[in-house]
Design a protein around this motif. Structure first.
Motif, PDB file in Angstrom:
ATOM      1  N   PRO A   7       0.816  -1.226   0.000  1.00 22.74           N
ATOM      2  CA  PRO A   7       0.000   0.000   0.000  1.00 22.74           C
ATOM      3  C   PRO A   7       0.845   1.270   0.000  1.00 22.74           C
ATOM      4  N   PHE A   8       2.028   1.218   0.599  1.00 28.15           N
ATOM      5  CA  PHE A   8       2.874   2.410   0.669  1.00 28.15           C
ATOM      6  C   PHE A   8       3.449   2.805  -0.693  1.00 28.15           C
ATOM      7  N   GLN A   9       3.312   1.941  -1.700  1.00 33.23           N
ATOM      8  CA  GLN A   9       3.727   2.296  -3.054  1.00 33.23           C
ATOM      9  C   GLN A   9       2.697   3.204  -3.732  1.00 33.23           C
ATOM     10  N   ILE A  10       1.548   3.389  -3.097  1.00 31.48           N
ATOM     11  CA  ILE A  10       0.472   4.216  -3.640  1.00 31.48           C
ATOM     12  C   ILE A  10       0.530   5.586  -2.970  1.00 31.48           C
ATOM     13  N   ALA A  11       0.743   6.636  -3.768  1.00 28.26           N
ATOM     14  CA  ALA A  11       0.958   7.982  -3.222  1.00 28.26           C
ATOM     15  C   ALA A  11      -0.221   8.456  -2.382  1.00 28.26           C
ATOM     16  N   ALA A  12      -1.442   8.230  -2.863  1.00 24.70           N
ATOM     17  CA  ALA A  12      -2.628   8.686  -2.128  1.00 24.70           C
ATOM     18  C   ALA A  12      -2.721   8.008  -0.773  1.00 24.70           C
ATOM     19  N   PHE A  13      -2.385   6.722  -0.716  1.00 28.13           N
ATOM     20  CA  PHE A  13      -2.432   6.009   0.569  1.00 28.13           C
ATOM     21  C   PHE A  13      -1.396   6.582   1.528  1.00 28.13           C
ATOM     22  N   ARG A  14      -0.178   6.897   1.020  1.00 27.28           N
ATOM     23  CA  ARG A  14       0.854   7.475   1.888  1.00 27.28           C
ATOM     24  C   ARG A  14       0.382   8.785   2.499  1.00 27.28           C
ATOM     25  N   ARG A  15      -0.309   9.595   1.718  1.00 27.01           N
ATOM     26  CA  ARG A  15      -0.776  10.889   2.226  1.00 27.01           C
ATOM     27  C   ARG A  15      -1.916  10.711   3.225  1.00 27.01           C
ATOM     28  N   ILE A  16      -2.799   9.744   2.971  1.00 28.59           N
ATOM     29  CA  ILE A  16      -3.862   9.447   3.935  1.00 28.59           C
ATOM     30  C   ILE A  16      -3.243   8.976   5.252  1.00 28.59           C
ATOM     31  N   TRP A  17      -2.237   8.108   5.151  1.00 27.44           N
ATOM     32  CA  TRP A  17      -1.563   7.600   6.357  1.00 27.44           C
ATOM     33  C   TRP A  17      -0.917   8.745   7.131  1.00 27.44           C
ATOM     34  N   LEU A  18      -0.219   9.639   6.425  1.00 28.82           N
ATOM     35  CA  LEU A  18       0.454  10.752   7.091  1.00 28.82           C
ATOM     36  C   LEU A  18      -0.557  11.688   7.748  1.00 28.82           C
ATOM     37  N   SER A  19      -1.654  11.947   7.052  1.00 31.82           N
ATOM     38  CA  SER A  19      -2.693  12.811   7.613  1.00 31.82           C
ATOM     39  C   SER A  19      -3.267  12.204   8.888  1.00 31.82           C
ATOM     40  N   ARG A  20      -3.549  10.900   8.841  1.00 37.73           N
ATOM     41  CA  ARG A  20      -4.085  10.222  10.023  1.00 37.73           C
ATOM     42  C   ARG A  20      -3.079  10.244  11.173  1.00 37.73           C
ATOM     43  N   PHE A  21      -1.808   9.976  10.858  1.00 41.06           N
ATOM     44  CA  PHE A  21      -0.781   9.932  11.894  1.00 41.06           C
ATOM     45  C   PHE A  21      -0.639  11.280  12.601  1.00 41.06           C
ATOM     46  N   CYS A  22      -0.549  12.358  11.827  1.00 43.94           N
ATOM     47  CA  CYS A  22      -0.422  13.692  12.433  1.00 43.94           C
ATOM     48  C   CYS A  22      -1.636  14.032  13.283  1.00 43.94           C
ATOM     49  N   ALA A  23      -2.832  13.689  12.769  1.00 47.72           N
ATOM     50  CA  ALA A  23      -4.058  13.990  13.503  1.00 47.72           C
ATOM     51  C   ALA A  23      -4.140  13.194  14.802  1.00 47.72           C
ATOM     52  N   VAL A  24      -3.707  11.929  14.771  1.00 51.46           N
ATOM     53  CA  VAL A  24      -3.771  11.093  15.969  1.00 51.46           C
ATOM     54  C   VAL A  24      -2.784  11.578  17.022  1.00 51.46           C
ATOM     55  N   VAL A  25      -1.546  11.896  16.609  1.00 51.15           N
ATOM     56  CA  VAL A  25      -0.579  12.436  17.569  1.00 51.15           C
ATOM     57  C   VAL A  25      -1.145  13.695  18.232  1.00 51.15           C
ATOM     58  N   ALA A  26      -1.746  14.552  17.407  1.00 47.11           N
ATOM     59  CA  ALA A  26      -2.288  15.811  17.927  1.00 47.11           C
ATOM     60  C   ALA A  26      -3.449  15.578  18.886  1.00 47.11           C
ATOM     61  N   THR A  27      -4.439  14.799  18.461  1.00 47.38           N
ATOM     62  CA  THR A  27      -5.677  14.697  19.235  1.00 47.38           C
ATOM     63  C   THR A  27      -5.534  13.805  20.465  1.00 47.38           C
ATOM     64  N   THR A  28      -4.737  12.733  20.378  1.00 43.80           N
ATOM     65  CA  THR A  28      -4.577  11.901  21.574  1.00 43.80           C
ATOM     66  C   THR A  28      -3.840  12.663  22.671  1.00 43.80           C
ATOM     67  N   GLY A  29      -2.816  13.414  22.278  1.00 44.42           N
ATOM     68  CA  GLY A  29      -2.132  14.240  23.266  1.00 44.42           C
ATOM     69  C   GLY A  29      -3.036  15.314  23.828  1.00 44.42           C
ATOM     70  N   ILE A 198      -3.669  15.229  -1.788  1.00 45.39           N
ATOM     71  CA  ILE A 198      -4.119  13.939  -2.315  1.00 45.39           C
ATOM     72  C   ILE A 198      -4.742  14.077  -3.691  1.00 45.39           C
ATOM     73  N   GLY A 199      -5.528  15.130  -3.891  1.00 45.96           N
ATOM     74  CA  GLY A 199      -6.255  15.279  -5.141  1.00 45.96           C
ATOM     75  C   GLY A 199      -7.559  14.511  -5.094  1.00 45.96           C
ATOM     76  N   PRO A 200      -8.371  14.594  -6.153  1.00 49.32           N
ATOM     77  CA  PRO A 200      -9.669  13.919  -6.162  1.00 49.32           C
ATOM     78  C   PRO A 200      -9.525  12.404  -5.986  1.00 49.32           C
ATOM     79  N   VAL A 201     -10.405  11.833  -5.185  1.00 49.20           N
ATOM     80  CA  VAL A 201     -10.418  10.386  -4.939  1.00 49.20           C
ATOM     81  C   VAL A 201     -11.694   9.802  -5.525  1.00 49.20           C
TER      82      VAL A 201
END
Length: 423
Positions: A7-29, A198-201
């Motif tokens: 999945p990490f070979q797919i650019a859109a998935f990498r950006r979704i993962w990064l967005s989720r990771f940043c949001a989780v670090v922020a909101t859980t803290g 990400i662009g249109p999905v």
């Protein structure tokens, strides 16, 4: 063009993962510090007893759940009818404003209980739109054969974020009270930027003529017809509802283990640490056989680890119990998420995701309410946690008999799910 093998070979998935990771670090803290602030303000500024302040932590869970429950039908239908990326971006920007507000009121010292509860409720409203949209986007960008691995990798964003966020927030809070919320504001900004790139999905067209409430009801009907999926979701709902020990962590940190906000950050991070290890293993070697039995064992182990934490008076052992708790819970989360994504048509993923999110929120936030209430009734946070852990074990045993489909399930095979959905 060569088909991706990860999945990490797919650019859109990498950006979704990064967005989720940043949001989780922020909101859980942010949420962990918010709970500590409410408990500390109640004890220091309002001179409340440990019992009364513990009950407020239960009310904090309720304050986040009520807007989630009220808006869940809207968020699910929106995720099916409109651009999921834009909905996720809207929710992220709303959470950014909440983090900024927390930074401001903490910095100037006006963080009274009403203000803190109001911002907690606003966070619950923002979160209801983010989860279904982000989750429903993943199958739109990842081929079906890679979905089990994509789900495990997506879980690492949550689990590693849950590990890093509370730990860093607890340490920062001890140095400068407003700094954890300021960091959350910056990270949510990065999450929003990642979504913008990400662009249109592409997503399947949804029925816009049917009334939204009717569409949401159709999601419930779909879930009800799938006995295995229904058993998974409700097992998680009632087990975590009983075993919601994390709500009382500020009590253990401040008045039982005496480790302060720094210790609270580590304690809140340990479930994420245990879950992150399991998520990493599953991303490398996904579960394929005896999925139902493994899920039941995982939930039972979750209850047992909760009991161990409640009885512990040693900080290191408590951290170990919390890590075990998170590791066991990850097994259930993985199996439930895989079933939900793989067995739900794309045009219904937003609604089913919202319903699943509502159940998860109910188990987490109402579990916090249950823990705070039981702690007040029993006049003991320790007794409340032990009571919840035993309850989670009993629920697991009961569900093994109420839903025999769980222990009989061998794989995620489509033909098994189709058989279960047949009238």
């Amino acid at each position: 063009m060569t088909e991706p093998t990860s999945p990490f070979q797919i650019a859109a998935f990498r950006r979704i993962w990064l967005s989720r990771f940043c949001a989780v670090v922020a909101t859980t803290g942010m949420v962990v510090i918010l709970g500590y602030q409410i408990y500390d303000v109640a004890r220091s500024d309002y001179a409340m007893s440990i019992v009364d302040a513990s009950f407020l932590l239960g009310l904090l869970g309720l304050a986040q759940f009520v807007p989630y429950a009220l808006l869940s039908p809207v968020s699910g239908v929106f995720a099916d009818q409109f651009d999921r990326r834009r909905i996720a971006l809207f929710a992220t920007l709303l959470d950014l404003l909440i983090a900024g507000a927390l930074t401001y009121v903490t910095a100037i010292g006006t963080h009274s209980l009403p203000v803190l509860f109001a911002l907690a409720a606003a966070h619950g409203a923002a979160r209801v739109f983010l989860g279904p949209s982000l989750s429903a986007m993943v199958p739109n960008v990842v081929p079906a054969p890679l979905m089990p691995r994509a789900i495990a990798i997506s879980s690492t964003a949550w689990q590693f974020g849950s590990l890093i966020g509370p730990t860093v927030a607890g340490l920062l809070f001890a140095v400068l009270a407003w700094s954890p919320h300021a960091l959350a504001t910056v990270l949510l900004g990065l999450s929003a930027v990642s979504l913008l790139t990400i662009g249109p999905v592409p997503q399947a067209a949804s029925d816009r003529e049917t009334h939204p409430i009717r569409q949401y009801i159709e999601g419930f009907r779909f879930l009800r017809r799938n006995r295995f999926l229904l058993g998974c979701v409700t097992l998680d709902l009632f087990a975590v509802l009983m075993g919601g020990a994390t709500a009382l962590l500020p009590v253990f940190a401040r008045d039982i283990l005496h480790v302060g906000s720094e210790g609270l950050g580590l304690m809140r991070a340990m479930p994420g640490a245990g879950a992150a290890v399991v998520a990493f293993i599953l991303s490398w070697k996904p579960i394929e056989r005896e999925v139902g039995t493994k899920m039941l064992v995982g939930v039972g182990a979750y209850g047992l680890a909760t009991v161990g934490f409640g009885l512990s008076t040693n900080f290191v052992f408590s951290l170990g119990c919390l890590a075990a708790l998170g590791a066991a819970d990850m097994v259930s989360v993985y199996i439930r998420s895989a079933l939900e994504q793989l067995s739900t048509p794309d045009e219904m993923r937003g609604r089913v995701g919202a319903i699943s999110g509502l159940f998860i929120s109910a188990s987490n936030e109402l579990g916090e309410m249950q823990s705070g209430t039981v702690a007040a009734l029993l006049h003991s946070a320790v007794a409340a946690v032990v009571f919840g852990g035993v309850g989670a074990i009993l629920v697991t045993v009961a569900w093994a008999f109420i839903f025999p489909e769980l222990k009989n399930a061998r794989t995620f095979a489509p033909q098994y799910r189709e058989k279960e959905q047949a009238p």
